[in-house]
Every structure is written in structure tokens, then in C-alpha cells.
Design a protein around this motif. Structure first.
Motif, PDB file in Angstrom:
ATOM      1  N   HIS A   1       0.904  -0.953   0.070  1.00 20.18           N
ATOM      2  CA  HIS A   1      -0.067  -0.049  -0.035  1.00 20.18           C
ATOM      3  C   HIS A   1       0.798   1.233  -0.084  1.00 20.18           C
ATOM      4  CE1 HIS A   1      -3.438  -2.670   0.879  1.00 20.18           C
ATOM      5  NE2 HIS A   1      -2.563  -3.079   1.980  1.00 20.18           N
ATOM      6  N   TYR A   2       2.209   1.143   0.208  1.00 18.13           N
ATOM      7  CA  TYR A   2       3.021   2.353   0.311  1.00 18.13           C
ATOM      8  C   TYR A   2       4.334   2.271  -0.294  1.00 18.13           C
ATOM      9  CZ  TYR A   2      -0.067   3.973   4.023  1.00 18.13           C
ATOM     10  OH  TYR A   2      -1.401   4.355   4.439  1.00 18.13           O
ATOM     11  N   THR A   3       5.041   3.141  -0.873  1.00 15.20           N
ATOM     12  CA  THR A   3       6.238   3.077  -1.499  1.00 15.20           C
ATOM     13  C   THR A   3       7.140   3.553  -0.519  1.00 15.20           C
ATOM     14  OG1 THR A   3       5.918   5.040  -3.038  1.00 15.20           O
ATOM     15  CG2 THR A   3       5.277   2.900  -3.861  1.00 15.20           C
TER      16      THR A   3
ATOM     17  N   ARG B   1       0.918   4.164  -1.993  1.00 12.23           N
ATOM     18  CA  ARG B   1       1.234   3.493  -3.478  1.00 12.23           C
ATOM     19  C   ARG B   1       0.021   4.123  -4.558  1.00 12.23           C
ATOM     20  NH1 ARG B   1       4.378  -0.252  -5.589  1.00 12.23           N
ATOM     21  NH2 ARG B   1       5.422  -0.499  -3.639  1.00 12.23           N
ATOM     22  N   LYS B   2       0.604   4.284  -5.603  1.00 12.80           N
ATOM     23  CA  LYS B   2      -0.400   4.745  -6.784  1.00 12.80           C
ATOM     24  C   LYS B   2      -0.391   3.793  -7.765  1.00 12.80           C
ATOM     25  CE  LYS B   2       0.657   9.777  -5.853  1.00 12.80           C
ATOM     26  NZ  LYS B   2       1.110  11.068  -6.758  1.00 12.80           N
ATOM     27  N   GLN B   3       0.408   3.114  -7.893  1.00 13.71           N
ATOM     28  CA  GLN B   3       0.415   1.799  -8.999  1.00 13.71           C
ATOM     29  C   GLN B   3       1.386   0.769  -8.716  1.00 13.71           C
ATOM     30  OE1 GLN B   3       1.825   3.626 -12.678  1.00 13.71           O
ATOM     31  NE2 GLN B   3       3.791   4.120 -11.915  1.00 13.71           N
TER      32      GLN B   3
ATOM     33  N   SER C   1       2.569  -3.142  -7.716  1.00 13.71           N
ATOM     34  CA  SER C   1       1.988  -3.882  -6.526  1.00 13.71           C
ATOM     35  C   SER C   1       3.659  -4.672  -5.838  1.00 13.71           C
ATOM     36  CB  SER C   1       1.456  -5.150  -6.887  1.00 13.71           C
ATOM     37  OG  SER C   1       1.095  -6.140  -5.719  1.00 13.71           O
ATOM     38  N   MET C   2       3.836  -4.902  -4.608  1.00 13.93           N
ATOM     39  CA  MET C   2       4.933  -5.172  -3.923  1.00 13.93           C
ATOM     40  C   MET C   2       4.641  -6.012  -2.874  1.00 13.93           C
ATOM     41  SD  MET C   2       8.416  -3.151  -3.143  1.00 13.93           S
ATOM     42  CE  MET C   2       8.788  -2.902  -4.826  1.00 13.93           C
ATOM     43  N   ILE C   3       5.495  -7.014  -2.472  1.00 18.76           N
ATOM     44  CA  ILE C   3       5.409  -7.708  -1.279  1.00 18.76           C
ATOM     45  C   ILE C   3       6.501  -7.531  -0.277  1.00 18.76           C
ATOM     46  CG2 ILE C   3       5.340 -10.062  -0.196  1.00 18.76           C
ATOM     47  CD1 ILE C   3       3.883 -11.245  -2.814  1.00 18.76           C
ATOM     48  N   GLY C   4       6.203  -7.211   0.965  1.00 18.94           N
ATOM     49  CA  GLY C   4       7.201  -7.133   1.870  1.00 18.94           C
ATOM     50  C   GLY C   4       7.626  -8.346   2.777  1.00 18.94           C
ATOM     51  N   ARG C   5       8.876  -8.435   3.102  1.00 17.33           N
ATOM     52  CA  ARG C   5       9.140  -9.594   3.896  1.00 17.33           C
ATOM     53  C   ARG C   5      10.268  -9.009   4.949  1.00 17.33           C
ATOM     54  NH1 ARG C   5       5.521 -11.643   2.216  1.00 17.33           N
ATOM     55  NH2 ARG C   5       5.251 -13.698   0.851  1.00 17.33           N
ATOM     56  N   LEU C   6       9.684  -9.202   6.185  1.00 19.79           N
ATOM     57  CA  LEU C   6      10.881  -9.150   7.262  1.00 19.79           C
ATOM     58  C   LEU C   6      11.944  -9.732   7.294  1.00 19.79           C
ATOM     59  CD1 LEU C   6       8.305  -8.521  10.181  1.00 19.79           C
ATOM     60  CD2 LEU C   6      10.004  -6.723   9.389  1.00 19.79           C
ATOM     61  N   VAL C   7      13.218  -8.995   7.055  1.00 21.90           N
ATOM     62  CA  VAL C   7      14.560 -10.031   7.178  1.00 21.90           C
ATOM     63  C   VAL C   7      14.427 -11.100   8.421  1.00 21.90           C
ATOM     64  CG1 VAL C   7      15.716  -8.149   6.088  1.00 21.90           C
ATOM     65  CG2 VAL C   7      15.778  -8.381   8.509  1.00 21.90           C
ATOM     66  N   TYR C   8      15.191 -12.153   8.093  1.00 25.47           N
ATOM     67  CA  TYR C   8      15.284 -13.425   9.101  1.00 25.47           C
ATOM     68  C   TYR C   8      15.954 -12.729  10.601  1.00 25.47           C
ATOM     69  CZ  TYR C   8      16.257 -17.573  11.077  1.00 25.47           C
ATOM     70  OH  TYR C   8      16.761 -18.991  11.961  1.00 25.47           O
ATOM     71  N   ALA C   9      15.410 -13.388  11.573  1.00 24.32           N
ATOM     72  CA  ALA C   9      16.050 -13.178  12.835  1.00 24.32           C
ATOM     73  C   ALA C   9      16.150 -14.618  13.452  1.00 24.32           C
ATOM     74  CB  ALA C   9      15.640 -12.105  13.628  1.00 24.32           C
ATOM     75  N   ASN C  10      17.273 -14.926  13.826  1.00 27.03           N
ATOM     76  CA  ASN C  10      17.390 -16.002  14.593  1.00 27.03           C
ATOM     77  C   ASN C  10      17.152 -16.141  15.973  1.00 27.03           C
ATOM     78  OD1 ASN C  10      19.064 -18.348  16.152  1.00 27.03           O
ATOM     79  ND2 ASN C  10      19.326 -18.938  14.035  1.00 27.03           N
ATOM     80  N   LEU C  11      16.496 -17.132  16.716  1.00 24.21           N
ATOM     81  CA  LEU C  11      16.020 -17.251  17.990  1.00 24.21           C
ATOM     82  C   LEU C  11      17.476 -16.858  18.871  1.00 24.21           C
ATOM     83  CD1 LEU C  11      14.017 -17.572  20.173  1.00 24.21           C
ATOM     84  CD2 LEU C  11      14.358 -19.773  20.101  1.00 24.21           C
TER      85      LEU C  11
END
Length: 256
Positions: free
Chosen positions: A75-77, A88-90, A92-102
Motif C-alpha cells: 500500500h506504500y512505496t 502507492r499509486k500503481q 504491487s509489491m510484497i514485503g518480507r521482514l528480514v530473518y532473525a535467529n532465536l
């Protein structure tokens, strides 16, 4: 023919954005080798990250609070120059939080909270549960029910205390710390301290000395497994007491 006509060999649709993750005031900062340190610290752009800009957007726009952090790129760039999230006006994009180890502890629990809480306006919001501000992300995640309780681990120690000597319990406690990843280590310590210290309490009346002896034993077991006492939320050995650690070690060697 595909290569001759320079057709794309692969593509990602929709695009995926890696979302930065950092605990308060621990973000990565870029600088040139000849930059002055005071200028780096004072530089405002270095203080504003994807995550803190996410908080700021939630403060400014109420409608943004319905989205999780990982859903924000839909929804935002991200404007890397202004360091702001814009509607966001046009596309599409998917967000992924970077990995964090326990093993990263607080960073891992921060990621867990961001994956389940929509609309936080600050780190304090993530620390807060039912109007109570908790000191760590782990405590906040535990209170929100995002971490399994340690009842099964507690029951394991209770059952073991019925037939195991305290020294064996201390070894079991150290093993649980490393391999079972309890959510609330201090609570587990408080609940089973009497069983862990039973033999030393019979030999010594000093509360501080007894606690030091128990912690020293646990430290020894942790070190044998590649960890230290400082890696866990446990009391520290009080070196200011009259208790002499070297005397205790010699005593242990001479005791069957």
C-alpha cells in the motif's frame, strides 16, 4: 532464439522488498571513511530507517494503522532519499521482514511482535500490553500469548526434583536454558530455586553464598555447553560478598 532476442530469462512478480529490522538505536548506518564521527551521529537521515518511518507513517495517518509491517509495501512505496513511506499509486509489491535467529533474542522477539501487531506508532507501543510497559520485547511477546508458556519445562523440573539430587537438577536446568529456549527464564529460576539450592542451604546459612554456589554450578554446566551466565536472564554472581569463589572450588574438588 530466446537469448538472441534478449527475452527475460527470469522475473519476480510481484516484487519482494526486504524490510529492515533493528532494536531501538541499533540500526545500521552508512558513512564514508573520511566522515567525522560527530557528524555521523548527528545526521538525521541516519536515525530514520524503514522501521522508524513505518512508525511515523502510523502516527500521521490513521488508515495506515490497519496494516502489518510486512503488508506495508502493498500500500506504500519507500522513498530512499526522503526516507519516507508514501501512498502507492500503481504497481504491487510484497514485503518480507528480514530473518532473525532465536539466538538474537530481542531482535527475534521484535520480529515476532511486528508480524502480529498492526499500527504501532513507536517501539514503546510494542513494549506495551494492556497499558503495562514491559522492559523487553520477549516479555511483551509472552504477555501477548505469542510465546508458549514454560509450564511443560516447569513440570519437568518438578518431577525431576522428586528423585534427582540438587546437583543433577542444576545440570538439567542448564540444559533446559540452552536446548529448550524457555520464554521466562527468571520466573523458572524463582519457581525452582529452593530445589536447585537444597543441598547448599543445608550446609550454609548465608543467602548470598548459597545463591553464588548455585550460580557457579550452573555457570560451569553452561560453559561446558559453550554458553555463559551472561547469555541468560539470571542473577549475577555477587563478587562483593565475603564468599571466596576459589575456596568453594577447592571445597567442591574435595567433596565426593
Amino acid at each position: 532464439m530466446w537469448r538472441i532476442f534478449s527475452f527475460a530469462l527470469s522475473q519476480i512478480q510481484p516484487y519482494v522488498m526486504a524490510l529492515q529490522l533493528h532494536i531501538p538505536n541499533k540500526q545500521m548506518v552508512r558513512f564514508r571513511y573520511d566522515d567525522i564521527m560527530t557528524d555521523i551521529v548527528a545526521r538525521e537521515s541516519g536515525k530514520r530507517t524503514m522501521l522508524t518511518a513505518f512508525f511515523d507513517r502510523n502516527k500521521e495517518e490513521e488508515s495506515a494503522r490497519q496494516y502489518l509491517n510486512k503488508d506495508f509495501p502493498k500500500h506504500y512505496t519507500w522513498n530512499a532519499i526522503a526516507r519516507r513511506w508514501n501512498p502507492r499509486k500503481q504497481g504491487s509489491m510484497i514485503g518480507r521482514l528480514v530473518y532473525a535467529n532465536l539466538a538474537e533474542e530481542e531482535r527475534y522477539y521484535l520480529r515476532l511482535l511486528l508480524s502480529h501487531i498492526s499500527g504501532p506508532t513507536s517501539f514503546k507501543d510494542l513494549f506495551t500490553v494492556n497499558s503495562i510497559v514491559y522492559p523487553t520485547f520477549r516479555k511483551a511477546a509472552l504477555e501477548r500469548g505469542l510465546i508458549e508458556t514454560d509450564d511443560n519445562l516447569s513440570q519437568c523440573l518438578v518431577k525431576a526434583s522428586l528423585f534427582q539430587f540438587p546437583k543433577a537438577l542444576r545440570r538439567l536446568f542448564a540444559t533446559i536454558l540452552i536446548y529448550c529456549e524457555p520464554g521466562d527464564i527468571r520466573k523458572l529460576w524463582d519457581q525452582h530455586y529452593d530445589s536447585l539450592s537444597e543441598d547448599y542451604r543445608r550446609q550454609c546459612e548465608s543467602v548470598n553464598r548459597v545463591r553464588n554456589m548455585v550460580l557457579t554450578d550452573i555457570t560451569s554446566f553452561l560453559q561446558s555447553m559453550g554458553e555463559t551466565l551472561d547469555d541468560f536472564d539470571l542473577p549475577k554472581i555477587n563478587v562483593d560478598t565475603t564468599y571466596n569463589l576459589e575456596v568453594f572450588v577447592r571445597y567442591k574438588r574435595n567433596t565426593p
